[in-house]
Scaffold this motif. Structure first.
Motif, PDB file in Angstrom:
ATOM      1  N   HIS A 262       0.831  -1.201   0.000  1.00  0.00           N
ATOM      2  CA  HIS A 262       0.000   0.000   0.000  1.00  0.00           C
ATOM      3  C   HIS A 262       0.866   1.251   0.000  1.00  0.00           C
ATOM      4  CE1 HIS A 262      -2.969   2.983   1.419  1.00  0.00           C
ATOM      5  NE2 HIS A 262      -3.839   2.195   0.816  1.00  0.00           N
TER       6      HIS A 262
ATOM      7  N   ALA B  34      -4.364  -1.206  -6.209  1.00  0.00           N
ATOM      8  CA  ALA B  34      -5.096  -0.695  -5.057  1.00  0.00           C
ATOM      9  C   ALA B  34      -6.114  -1.706  -4.558  1.00  0.00           C
ATOM     10  CB  ALA B  34      -5.794   0.616  -5.424  1.00  0.00           C
TER      11      ALA B  34
ATOM     12  N   PHE C 154      -5.016  -4.461  -2.068  1.00  0.00           N
ATOM     13  CA  PHE C 154      -5.084  -4.109  -0.657  1.00  0.00           C
ATOM     14  C   PHE C 154      -6.515  -4.268  -0.146  1.00  0.00           C
ATOM     15  CE2 PHE C 154      -5.940  -1.120   2.763  1.00  0.00           C
ATOM     16  CZ  PHE C 154      -4.924  -1.405   3.648  1.00  0.00           C
ATOM     17  N   ALA C 155      -7.485  -3.850  -0.960  1.00  0.00           N
ATOM     18  CA  ALA C 155      -8.881  -3.990  -0.550  1.00  0.00           C
ATOM     19  C   ALA C 155      -9.242  -5.451  -0.315  1.00  0.00           C
ATOM     20  CB  ALA C 155      -9.796  -3.378  -1.618  1.00  0.00           C
TER      21      ALA C 155
ATOM     22  N   TYR D 234      -7.878  -6.445   2.961  1.00  0.00           N
ATOM     23  CA  TYR D 234      -8.594  -5.788   4.057  1.00  0.00           C
ATOM     24  C   TYR D 234      -9.904  -6.513   4.365  1.00  0.00           C
ATOM     25  CZ  TYR D 234     -10.578  -2.044   6.897  1.00  0.00           C
ATOM     26  OH  TYR D 234     -11.129  -1.330   7.931  1.00  0.00           O
TER      27      TYR D 234
ATOM     28  N   HIS E 179      -8.747   4.302   2.721  1.00  0.00           N
ATOM     29  CA  HIS E 179      -8.463   3.649   1.448  1.00  0.00           C
ATOM     30  C   HIS E 179      -9.527   3.996   0.412  1.00  0.00           C
ATOM     31  CE1 HIS E 179      -6.446   0.784  -1.114  1.00  0.00           C
ATOM     32  NE2 HIS E 179      -7.596   0.207  -1.397  1.00  0.00           N
TER      33      HIS E 179
END
Length: 346
Positions: A269, A296, A299-300, A303, A324
């Motif tokens: 990130h 990106a 990372f989501a 998460y 984010h």
């Protein structure tokens, strides 16, 4: 025609900042082409006796250079790559002993031989015997490119090598590839189990060093530390070297295995944010540039998946989604003039 030269790439203890050694790397100083890297000419000679002649020259040259450095007050170990053909020739240990005797002012302990793992696996019995003879002379032995040769625990137990050198291909991509990270972690674990030193090549950034230190690997080599340099440049570099403050601050702290995905996500990130900022500042974040949104969204995915499962109950975890989401919105606007929050973790 005396066109071969050696450049040297430093090896350091990333935690303490001490320069421990340098790897001797062969170059061909061609009168018309300039410096030619070894991969462009060494493969042409590796299957004939010229490889042995070149190898003997490299050892002798490195010993003479070591003598000059010692006279200059620089006491570090020189690592010398040995081809499989050279290592397994009859009388290699005797030849090495003669070369060492030609420079009696150089302690054998300041010389290390780097042997490719694939060479060692070709004839494990003979190579183990030769390595043992070399170590009896006082030199140390490193198993180079470890992890690329399909080695087994039996091979590792039988090889009397002092150091395992993690191949740069695993180290370079470990911040982005969980499988490479797992290989690096496994090799570090093997080194501890078999009481070997371990060094990572391919340390290209400060973040590589941070992750390696957290995993328990203190020794490193790579462009993030220094590029190979002419012998005359190394003393000044050694005296001036200071490791990044981030490495020094880590000390002996290690991570729990279960927290590695968190730190990998953090590194990725942070790299994404840096790339976005750099692209915006240069004005190059346009439709024609590579789309950063898939990165990106990696990372989501973490998460909402592993991250939520392990840290979802923490108060500090929930605000990350909003931050984010804002990042994805800004990225979408910059790329095509409209918000793009569809894949945000919230």
């Amino acid at each position: 025609d005396e066109e071969l030269v050696l450049h040297y790439q430093p090896k350091v203890n990333m935690r303490t900042g001490k320069v421990l050694g340098a790897e001797a790397l062969l170059r061909w100083n061609h009168p018309e082409r300039g410096l030619v890297p070894p991969l462009e000419f060494l493969p042409l000679v590796e299957d004939n006796d010229l490889a042995i002649e070149i190898g003997a020259w490299v050892i002798g040259q490195a010993l003479r250079q070591q003598s000059r450095w010692l006279a200059d007050g620089i006491r570090i170990k020189i690592s010398i790559n040995i081809s499989g053909r050279h290592l397994q020739q009859n009388g290699f240990a005797g030849e090495l002993e003669q070369l060492l005797q030609s420079c009696p002012e150089v302690p054998a302990e300041l010389i290390e031989l780097e042997v490719l793992e694939t060479t060692a696996l070709g004839d494990i019995g003979r190579v183990s015997e030769i390595i043992g003879q070399c170590r009896a002379l006082g030199v140390s032995v490193s198993l180079d490119d470890f992890g690329t040769g399909y080695s087994s625990l039996t091979y590792l137990r039988r090889l009397p090598a002092d150091t395992l050198k993690i191949d740069c291909s695993f180290v370079r991509d470990m911040l982005a590839d969980p499988e490479d990270l797992a290989i690096v972690e496994a090799i570090i674990g093997l080194s501890e189990a078999f009481q070997r030193q371990v060094i990572a090549e391919g340390v290209e950034t400060e973040e590589h060093g941070k992750l390696l230190l957290r995993l328990g690997c203190e020794l490193g080599q790579g462009y993030g530390i220094a590029r190979p340099m002419p012998a005359q440049d190394l003393p000044e570099w050694v005296r001036a070297y200071r490791q990044p403050a981030g490495w020094r601050e880590i000390g002996h702290q290690h991570w729990l295995r279960e927290d590695l995905p968190l730190h990998l996500a953090k590194f990725n990130h942070g790299a994404l944010v840096d790339r976005i900022i750099a692209a915006l500042e240069s004005g190059q974040l346009t439709r024609d540039e590579p789309d950063l949104r898939p990165t990106a969204n990696q990372f989501a995915d973490w998460y909402k998946g592993e991250g939520a499962a392990r840290y979802g109950a923490l108060d500090e975890f929930r605000p990350v989604a909003k931050a984010h989401e804002a990042l994805l919105g800004l990225l979408g606007e910059a790329l095509d003039g409209r918000p793009d929050n569809a894949d945000a973790p919230g």
